[in-house]
Scaffold this motif. Structure first.
Motif, PDB file in Angstrom:
ATOM      1  N   TRP A  31       8.210  -0.880 -12.551  1.00 27.70           N
ATOM      2  CA  TRP A  31       7.138  -0.924 -11.547  1.00 27.70           C
ATOM      3  C   TRP A  31       7.709  -0.655 -10.155  1.00 27.70           C
ATOM      4  CZ3 TRP A  31       5.488  -6.063 -14.190  1.00 27.70           C
ATOM      5  CH2 TRP A  31       4.664  -5.782 -15.292  1.00 27.70           C
ATOM      6  N   ALA A  32       8.894  -1.208  -9.902  1.00 29.47           N
ATOM      7  CA  ALA A  32       9.502  -1.041  -8.580  1.00 29.47           C
ATOM      8  C   ALA A  32       9.918   0.403  -8.343  1.00 29.47           C
ATOM      9  CB  ALA A  32      10.706  -1.975  -8.442  1.00 29.47           C
ATOM     10  N   ALA A  33      10.133   1.146  -9.426  1.00 21.66           N
ATOM     11  CA  ALA A  33      10.481   2.567  -9.318  1.00 21.66           C
ATOM     12  C   ALA A  33       9.234   3.446  -9.369  1.00 21.66           C
ATOM     13  CB  ALA A  33      11.446   2.953 -10.443  1.00 21.66           C
ATOM     14  N   GLY A  34       8.064   2.839  -9.281  1.00 23.72           N
ATOM     15  CA  GLY A  34       6.791   3.552  -9.363  1.00 23.72           C
ATOM     16  C   GLY A  34       6.411   4.224  -8.057  1.00 23.72           C
ATOM     17  N   PRO A  35       5.118   4.582  -7.915  1.00 28.98           N
ATOM     18  CA  PRO A  35       4.682   5.372  -6.757  1.00 28.98           C
ATOM     19  C   PRO A  35       4.871   4.665  -5.413  1.00 28.98           C
ATOM     20  CG  PRO A  35       2.791   4.653  -8.078  1.00 28.98           C
ATOM     21  CD  PRO A  35       4.030   4.358  -8.875  1.00 28.98           C
ATOM     22  N   VAL A  36       4.760   3.333  -5.406  1.00 30.25           N
ATOM     23  CA  VAL A  36       4.903   2.592  -4.150  1.00 30.25           C
ATOM     24  C   VAL A  36       6.180   1.760  -4.235  1.00 30.25           C
ATOM     25  CG1 VAL A  36       3.841   0.937  -2.574  1.00 30.25           C
ATOM     26  CG2 VAL A  36       2.388   2.450  -3.969  1.00 30.25           C
ATOM     27  N   PRO A  37       7.171   2.052  -3.414  1.00 26.21           N
ATOM     28  CA  PRO A  37       8.415   1.270  -3.490  1.00 26.21           C
ATOM     29  C   PRO A  37       8.210  -0.130  -2.909  1.00 26.21           C
ATOM     30  CG  PRO A  37       8.525   2.835  -1.681  1.00 26.21           C
ATOM     31  CD  PRO A  37       7.232   3.103  -2.394  1.00 26.21           C
ATOM     32  N   PRO A  38       8.971  -1.120  -3.391  1.00 26.31           N
ATOM     33  CA  PRO A  38       8.899  -2.459  -2.798  1.00 26.31           C
ATOM     34  C   PRO A  38       9.210  -2.376  -1.308  1.00 26.31           C
ATOM     35  CG  PRO A  38      10.192  -2.501  -4.808  1.00 26.31           C
ATOM     36  CD  PRO A  38       9.932  -1.065  -4.495  1.00 26.31           C
ATOM     37  N   ARG A  39       8.489  -3.137  -0.530  1.00 29.42           N
ATOM     38  CA  ARG A  39       8.735  -3.154   0.915  1.00 29.42           C
ATOM     39  C   ARG A  39       8.620  -4.594   1.399  1.00 29.42           C
ATOM     40  NH1 ARG A  39       3.979  -4.985   0.233  1.00 29.42           N
ATOM     41  NH2 ARG A  39       2.276  -4.635   1.663  1.00 29.42           N
ATOM     42  N   VAL A  53       5.894  -5.555  -4.142  1.00 27.19           N
ATOM     43  CA  VAL A  53       5.130  -4.394  -4.607  1.00 27.19           C
ATOM     44  C   VAL A  53       4.025  -4.931  -5.519  1.00 27.19           C
ATOM     45  CG1 VAL A  53       6.741  -3.931  -6.517  1.00 27.19           C
ATOM     46  CG2 VAL A  53       5.284  -2.095  -5.689  1.00 27.19           C
ATOM     47  N   SER A  54       2.914  -4.230  -5.614  1.00 26.23           N
ATOM     48  CA  SER A  54       1.759  -4.765  -6.334  1.00 26.23           C
ATOM     49  C   SER A  54       1.294  -3.866  -7.453  1.00 26.23           C
ATOM     50  CB  SER A  54       0.568  -4.935  -5.376  1.00 26.23           C
ATOM     51  OG  SER A  54       0.943  -5.627  -4.234  1.00 26.23           O
ATOM     52  N   LEU A  55       0.558  -4.444  -8.365  1.00 24.38           N
ATOM     53  CA  LEU A  55      -0.206  -3.703  -9.376  1.00 24.38           C
ATOM     54  C   LEU A  55      -1.679  -4.004  -9.121  1.00 24.38           C
ATOM     55  CD1 LEU A  55       1.820  -4.727 -12.577  1.00 24.38           C
ATOM     56  CD2 LEU A  55       2.215  -2.760 -11.067  1.00 24.38           C
ATOM     57  N   GLY A  56      -2.524  -3.017  -9.344  1.00 28.25           N
ATOM     58  CA  GLY A  56      -3.965  -3.247  -9.210  1.00 28.25           C
ATOM     59  C   GLY A  56      -4.457  -3.093  -7.783  1.00 28.25           C
ATOM     60  N   TRP A  57      -4.057  -4.035  -6.941  1.00 26.85           N
ATOM     61  CA  TRP A  57      -4.434  -3.998  -5.525  1.00 26.85           C
ATOM     62  C   TRP A  57      -3.205  -4.242  -4.691  1.00 26.85           C
ATOM     63  CZ3 TRP A  57      -9.302  -2.727  -3.772  1.00 26.85           C
ATOM     64  CH2 TRP A  57     -10.320  -2.711  -4.731  1.00 26.85           C
ATOM     65  N   HIS A  58      -3.111  -3.535  -3.600  1.00 26.78           N
ATOM     66  CA  HIS A  58      -1.970  -3.613  -2.697  1.00 26.78           C
ATOM     67  C   HIS A  58      -2.281  -4.599  -1.580  1.00 26.78           C
ATOM     68  CE1 HIS A  58       1.367  -2.108  -0.258  1.00 26.78           C
ATOM     69  NE2 HIS A  58       0.531  -1.949   0.747  1.00 26.78           N
ATOM     70  N   TRP A  59      -1.378  -5.536  -1.370  1.00 26.16           N
ATOM     71  CA  TRP A  59      -1.565  -6.522  -0.312  1.00 26.16           C
ATOM     72  C   TRP A  59      -0.998  -5.967   0.981  1.00 26.16           C
ATOM     73  CZ3 TRP A  59       1.386  -9.498   3.071  1.00 26.16           C
ATOM     74  CH2 TRP A  59       0.704 -10.563   3.680  1.00 26.16           C
ATOM     75  N   GLN A  60      -1.824  -5.901   1.980  1.00 25.81           N
ATOM     76  CA  GLN A  60      -1.395  -5.323   3.249  1.00 25.81           C
ATOM     77  C   GLN A  60      -2.045  -6.091   4.387  1.00 25.81           C
ATOM     78  OE1 GLN A  60      -2.381  -1.277   5.717  1.00 25.81           O
ATOM     79  NE2 GLN A  60      -2.518  -1.191   3.529  1.00 25.81           N
ATOM     80  N   ALA A  74       0.516   6.131  -1.261  1.00 24.62           N
ATOM     81  CA  ALA A  74       0.311   6.339  -2.696  1.00 24.62           C
ATOM     82  C   ALA A  74      -0.620   5.265  -3.263  1.00 24.62           C
ATOM     83  CB  ALA A  74       1.654   6.307  -3.422  1.00 24.62           C
ATOM     84  N   PRO A  75      -1.365   5.608  -4.315  1.00 22.44           N
ATOM     85  CA  PRO A  75      -2.177   4.596  -4.999  1.00 22.44           C
ATOM     86  C   PRO A  75      -1.270   3.670  -5.809  1.00 22.44           C
ATOM     87  CG  PRO A  75      -2.440   6.741  -6.064  1.00 22.44           C
ATOM     88  CD  PRO A  75      -1.503   6.947  -4.901  1.00 22.44           C
ATOM     89  N   VAL A  76      -1.600   2.397  -5.840  1.00 26.00           N
ATOM     90  CA  VAL A  76      -0.774   1.454  -6.598  1.00 26.00           C
ATOM     91  C   VAL A  76      -1.023   1.646  -8.096  1.00 26.00           C
ATOM     92  CG1 VAL A  76      -0.732  -0.218  -4.712  1.00 26.00           C
ATOM     93  CG2 VAL A  76      -2.460  -0.433  -6.502  1.00 26.00           C
ATOM     94  N   LEU A  77      -0.039   1.242  -8.898  1.00 27.94           N
ATOM     95  CA  LEU A  77      -0.193   1.298 -10.354  1.00 27.94           C
ATOM     96  C   LEU A  77      -1.310   0.357 -10.778  1.00 27.94           C
ATOM     97  CD1 LEU A  77       3.565   1.155 -11.453  1.00 27.94           C
ATOM     98  CD2 LEU A  77       2.022   3.135 -11.636  1.00 27.94           C
ATOM     99  N   PRO A  78      -2.010   0.705 -11.875  1.00 29.30           N
ATOM    100  CA  PRO A  78      -3.053  -0.207 -12.370  1.00 29.30           C
ATOM    101  C   PRO A  78      -2.446  -1.448 -13.035  1.00 29.30           C
ATOM    102  CG  PRO A  78      -2.816   1.665 -13.849  1.00 29.30           C
ATOM    103  CD  PRO A  78      -1.900   1.930 -12.684  1.00 29.30           C
ATOM    104  N   MET A  79      -3.240  -2.486 -13.179  1.00 27.25           N
ATOM    105  CA  MET A  79      -2.853  -3.666 -13.950  1.00 27.25           C
ATOM    106  C   MET A  79      -2.841  -3.300 -15.424  1.00 27.25           C
ATOM    107  SD  MET A  79      -2.227  -6.679 -12.842  1.00 27.25           S
ATOM    108  CE  MET A  79      -2.684  -8.044 -13.872  1.00 27.25           C
ATOM    109  N   PRO A  80      -1.731  -3.491 -16.128  1.00 25.56           N
ATOM    110  CA  PRO A  80      -1.749  -3.243 -17.575  1.00 25.56           C
ATOM    111  C   PRO A  80      -2.602  -4.287 -18.304  1.00 25.56           C
ATOM    112  CG  PRO A  80       0.500  -3.562 -16.738  1.00 25.56           C
ATOM    113  CD  PRO A  80      -0.439  -3.923 -15.638  1.00 25.56           C
TER     114      PRO A  80
END
Ligand code: MD5
Ligand code: FE
Length: 221
Positions: A31-39, A53-60, A74-80
């Motif tokens: 997940w950390a190597a996905g579209p949105v890197p951990p920040r 980093v988040s799945l489903g919804w991004h906390w900002q 980038a769009p966050v990954l979906p919740m599996p």
């Protein structure tokens, strides 16, 4: 074993098997190597020490979105689906000893099932901390389901009035499940310290702590 920290705040030690812990650590790496890197989100204008980093919804910045516009757009990954199911089972196990009539008001859904729509994946280096705060950006009162992986930490569980005493310090170890709901949902809490070199070998995580929290933030856009 079960430890009730406060009404609605239940700790189940070693809820995750060693295999499940290792699996989640490896999923975290994917997940950390996905579209949105951990920040490091900004807290009062300063980057926090925890990487997130988040799945489903991004906390900002005290709001949730589908797109990480503050990171790279980038769009966050979906919740599996499987992770949603793990969360449902975790909440049900944690609250199994409460009568349904009592815990019914702790869930949005009338069937008393916890269905997460997002996951926060937080990495704590050995020097990272999280100050006392409330989780109140979610628009539902559903419980928060928290898994600990890797190094142990000293977790501070406080009261709902202020970030100050009274609070309890609880050590969270790899594999522990902590569920916060009902009257404990808006308790202040934080991570005081990561306890170095405590990660079990089976995790295959040399350094630091991963915390996965599953939430039903109830956002629609
Ligand atoms: C942690 N993480 O152990 C904690 C576990 C976070 C965070 O605090 O916001 O990522 S979650 C603890 C928690 C969640 C929701 C409500 C309450 C505690 N509570 O009401 O005490 O790294
Ligand atoms: Fe929190």
């Amino acid at each position: 074993q079960r430890q009730v920290i406060a009404t609605g705040a239940v700790l189940l030690r070693n809820w995750l098997t060693p295999e499940q812990q290792r699996y989640l650590v490896n999923k975290f790496r994917q997940w950390a190597a996905g579209p949105v890197p951990p920040r490091r989100p900004l807290i009062y204008g300063k980057p926090m020490s925890v990487q997130s980093v988040s799945l489903g919804w991004h906390w900002q910045n005290y709001a949730y979105s589908r797109i990480a516009s503050d990171v790279n757009g980038a769009p966050v990954l979906p919740m599996p689906e499987w992770l949603i199911e793990v969360g449902t089972k975790a909440a049900a196990d944690a609250f199994a000893e409460y009568p349904a009539s009592a815990s019914a008001r702790w869930y949005t859904r009338e069937d008393n099932r916890f269905v997460a729509d997002s996951a926060l994946l937080n990495y704590y280096s050995p020097t990272a901390k999280m100050g006392m705060h409330q989780d109140k950006e979610e628009s539902t009162n559903d419980p928060v389901v928290s898994f600990s992986l890797g190094d142990s930490c000293t977790f501070r569980f406080g009261n709902t009035e202020s970030r100050n005493r009274p609070y309890q310090d609880v050590q969270l170890n790899s594999g522990d499940l902590f569920v916060f709901g009902g009257p404990s949902r808006y308790a202040y809490h934080g991570v005081v310290k990561i306890i170095p070199n405590t990660s079990p070998k089976h995790c295959d995580l040399a350094v630091g702590r991963i915390n996965i929290t599953l939430r039903n933030i109830g956002a629609t856009h």
